[in-house]
Design a protein around this motif. Structure first.
Motif, PDB file in Angstrom:
ATOM      1  N   ASN A  19       4.432 -46.226  67.588  1.00  0.00           N
ATOM      2  CA  ASN A  19       5.144 -45.485  66.518  1.00  0.00           C
ATOM      3  C   ASN A  19       6.715 -45.593  66.580  1.00  0.00           C
ATOM      4  N   LYS A  20       7.313 -45.892  67.888  1.00  0.00           N
ATOM      5  CA  LYS A  20       8.477 -45.860  67.784  1.00  0.00           C
ATOM      6  C   LYS A  20       8.991 -47.306  67.223  1.00  0.00           C
ATOM      7  N   LEU A  21       8.088 -48.483  67.473  1.00  0.00           N
ATOM      8  CA  LEU A  21       8.361 -49.530  66.721  1.00  0.00           C
ATOM      9  C   LEU A  21       8.331 -49.690  65.181  1.00  0.00           C
ATOM     10  N   LEU A  22       7.384 -48.870  64.861  1.00  0.00           N
ATOM     11  CA  LEU A  22       7.251 -48.524  63.445  1.00  0.00           C
ATOM     12  C   LEU A  22       8.577 -47.845  62.653  1.00  0.00           C
ATOM     13  N   ASP A  23       9.062 -46.775  63.354  1.00  0.00           N
ATOM     14  CA  ASP A  23      10.282 -46.184  62.925  1.00  0.00           C
ATOM     15  C   ASP A  23      11.327 -47.177  63.032  1.00  0.00           C
ATOM     16  N   MET A  24      11.657 -47.811  63.977  1.00  0.00           N
ATOM     17  CA  MET A  24      12.474 -48.766  64.341  1.00  0.00           C
ATOM     18  C   MET A  24      12.456 -50.043  63.229  1.00  0.00           C
ATOM     19  N   LEU A  25      11.494 -50.516  63.065  1.00  0.00           N
ATOM     20  CA  LEU A  25      11.224 -51.491  61.773  1.00  0.00           C
ATOM     21  C   LEU A  25      11.536 -50.807  60.590  1.00  0.00           C
ATOM     22  N   MET A  26      11.134 -49.747  60.258  1.00  0.00           N
ATOM     23  CA  MET A  26      11.576 -49.174  58.785  1.00  0.00           C
ATOM     24  C   MET A  26      13.056 -48.721  58.721  1.00  0.00           C
ATOM     25  N   ILE A  27      13.631 -48.494  59.901  1.00  0.00           N
ATOM     26  CA  ILE A  27      15.111 -48.258  59.863  1.00  0.00           C
ATOM     27  C   ILE A  27      15.813 -49.699  59.572  1.00  0.00           C
ATOM     28  N   LEU A  28      15.307 -50.814  60.258  1.00  0.00           N
ATOM     29  CA  LEU A  28      15.985 -52.282  59.727  1.00  0.00           C
ATOM     30  C   LEU A  28      15.628 -52.751  58.464  1.00  0.00           C
ATOM     31  N   GLU A  29      14.519 -52.301  58.080  1.00  0.00           N
ATOM     32  CA  GLU A  29      13.941 -52.820  56.615  1.00  0.00           C
ATOM     33  C   GLU A  29      14.862 -52.149  55.553  1.00  0.00           C
ATOM     34  N   LYS A  30      15.224 -50.771  55.749  1.00  0.00           N
ATOM     35  CA  LYS A  30      15.936 -50.081  54.771  1.00  0.00           C
ATOM     36  C   LYS A  30      17.328 -50.443  54.854  1.00  0.00           C
ATOM     37  N   GLU A  31      17.854 -50.957  55.876  1.00  0.00           N
ATOM     38  CA  GLU A  31      19.454 -51.614  56.000  1.00  0.00           C
ATOM     39  C   GLU A  31      19.662 -52.742  55.530  1.00  0.00           C
ATOM     40  N   PHE A  32      18.496 -53.838  55.882  1.00  0.00           N
ATOM     41  CA  PHE A  32      18.734 -55.268  55.647  1.00  0.00           C
ATOM     42  C   PHE A  32      17.501 -55.926  54.862  1.00  0.00           C
ATOM     43  N   GLY A  33      16.683 -55.234  54.395  1.00  0.00           N
ATOM     44  CA  GLY A  33      15.596 -55.676  53.456  1.00  0.00           C
ATOM     45  C   GLY A  33      14.446 -56.491  54.264  1.00  0.00           C
ATOM     46  N   CYS A  34      13.956 -57.299  53.581  1.00  0.00           N
ATOM     47  CA  CYS A  34      12.467 -57.849  54.211  1.00  0.00           C
ATOM     48  C   CYS A  34      12.845 -58.409  55.498  1.00  0.00           C
ATOM     49  N   LEU A  35      11.952 -58.032  56.486  1.00  0.00           N
ATOM     50  CA  LEU A  35      12.211 -58.585  57.922  1.00  0.00           C
ATOM     51  C   LEU A  35      11.165 -59.923  58.418  1.00  0.00           C
ATOM     52  N   ASP A  36      10.275 -60.314  57.213  1.00  0.00           N
ATOM     53  CA  ASP A  36       9.439 -61.048  57.516  1.00  0.00           C
ATOM     54  C   ASP A  36       9.923 -62.639  58.198  1.00  0.00           C
ATOM     55  N   GLU A  37      11.215 -62.957  58.047  1.00  0.00           N
ATOM     56  CA  GLU A  37      11.703 -64.065  58.465  1.00  0.00           C
ATOM     57  C   GLU A  37      12.254 -64.027  59.903  1.00  0.00           C
ATOM     58  N   LEU A  38      11.920 -62.456  60.512  1.00  0.00           N
ATOM     59  CA  LEU A  38      12.469 -62.153  61.765  1.00  0.00           C
ATOM     60  C   LEU A  38      14.023 -62.476  62.103  1.00  0.00           C
TER      61      LEU A  38
END
Length: 232
Positions: free
Chosen positions: A166-185
């Motif tokens: 759950n912490k990771l999901l929240d963290m990733l959603m913050i990053l996605e909101k700020e930087f867009g798609c994260l699939d390229e890591l």
């Protein structure tokens, strides 16, 4: 905006916790934040014995064991039963029943899988030199404890994974909101100001450390008992 696959995979349980942690570690490396990196490293590799554990890795179990009452020649025996705590003070009860998991998420996964496979229990062994204290709090000089351990339900251990994910999901959603798609890591922080990067870091830190980081039992010998790497 469509959700990043890395988020959907984690939300759908298509990847295990260790994989999600490693992916997140690659993503947040761009921030050079030692505290965030330390949390990820500890979850991946395990917490050192002197590290302060997050609250979700400190759980409570129930005391079970074997004891007899009476003389060696004439006595009654109880085996693998719940051991009463009597008038044990709450602070000592807290120390006794508290179980701390320092293991990596992979080690915890193997522990829970073994527990399920063999139908056994995850437990913490209580030192023999504490047995007389338990009898004392029961006000029973004829109670002779021969073994004792704190049993932790498998579902309680499994909850550790839920909290981490759950912490990771929240963290990733913050990053996605700020930087867009994260699939390229890979995220580009150059478009953000130092103030914006700091604000993002602070949001993530709140997610990671939003619990009481006081270690219960520091300096007490019960905390040094054999912790839940045992299955019996």
């Amino acid at each position: 905006m469509a959700k990043s696959k890395i988020i959907k995979d984690l939300a759908n349980s298509s990847v295990d916790t260790i994989t999600a942690l490693k992916r997140t570690k690659v993503l947040v490396s761009a921030f050079n934040n030692a505290e965030i990196s330390k949390w990820l490293d500890y979850e991946i590799s395990g917490y050192p014995t002197d590290a302060t554990l997050p609250s979700y890795r400190k759980v409570h179990g129930s005391l079970r064991g074997s004891y007899f009452k009476g003389s060696m020649a004439n006595h009654m025996t109880w085996n693998n039963v719940s051991i009463p705590l009597g008038k044990m003070p709450d602070d000592i009860k807290e120390l006794l029943l508290s179980v701390k998991f320092h293991e990596s998420v992979e080690a915890l996964r193997m522990l829970t899988e073994k527990s399920k496979a063999v139908g056994s229990e995850i437990s913490k062994t209580i030192p023999a030199d504490f047995f007389s204290n338990i009898a004392h709090f029961n006000n029973d000089p004829y109670m002779i404890i021969t073994s004792a351990r704190v049993i932790v339900g498998e579902h309680i251990v499994s909850n550790i994974f839920s909290v981490i994910e759950n912490k990771l999901l929240d963290m990733l959603m913050i990053l996605e909101k700020e930087f867009g798609c994260l699939d390229e890591l890979d995220i580009d922080t150059t478009a953000k100001s130092e103030e914006e990067i700091e604000a993002i870091n602070n949001k993530i830190l709140v997610l990671v450390y939003n619990d009481n980081r006081v270690s219960i039992g520091d300096g007490n010998k019960i905390k040094d008992s054999t912790i839940a790497s045992e299955i019996k």
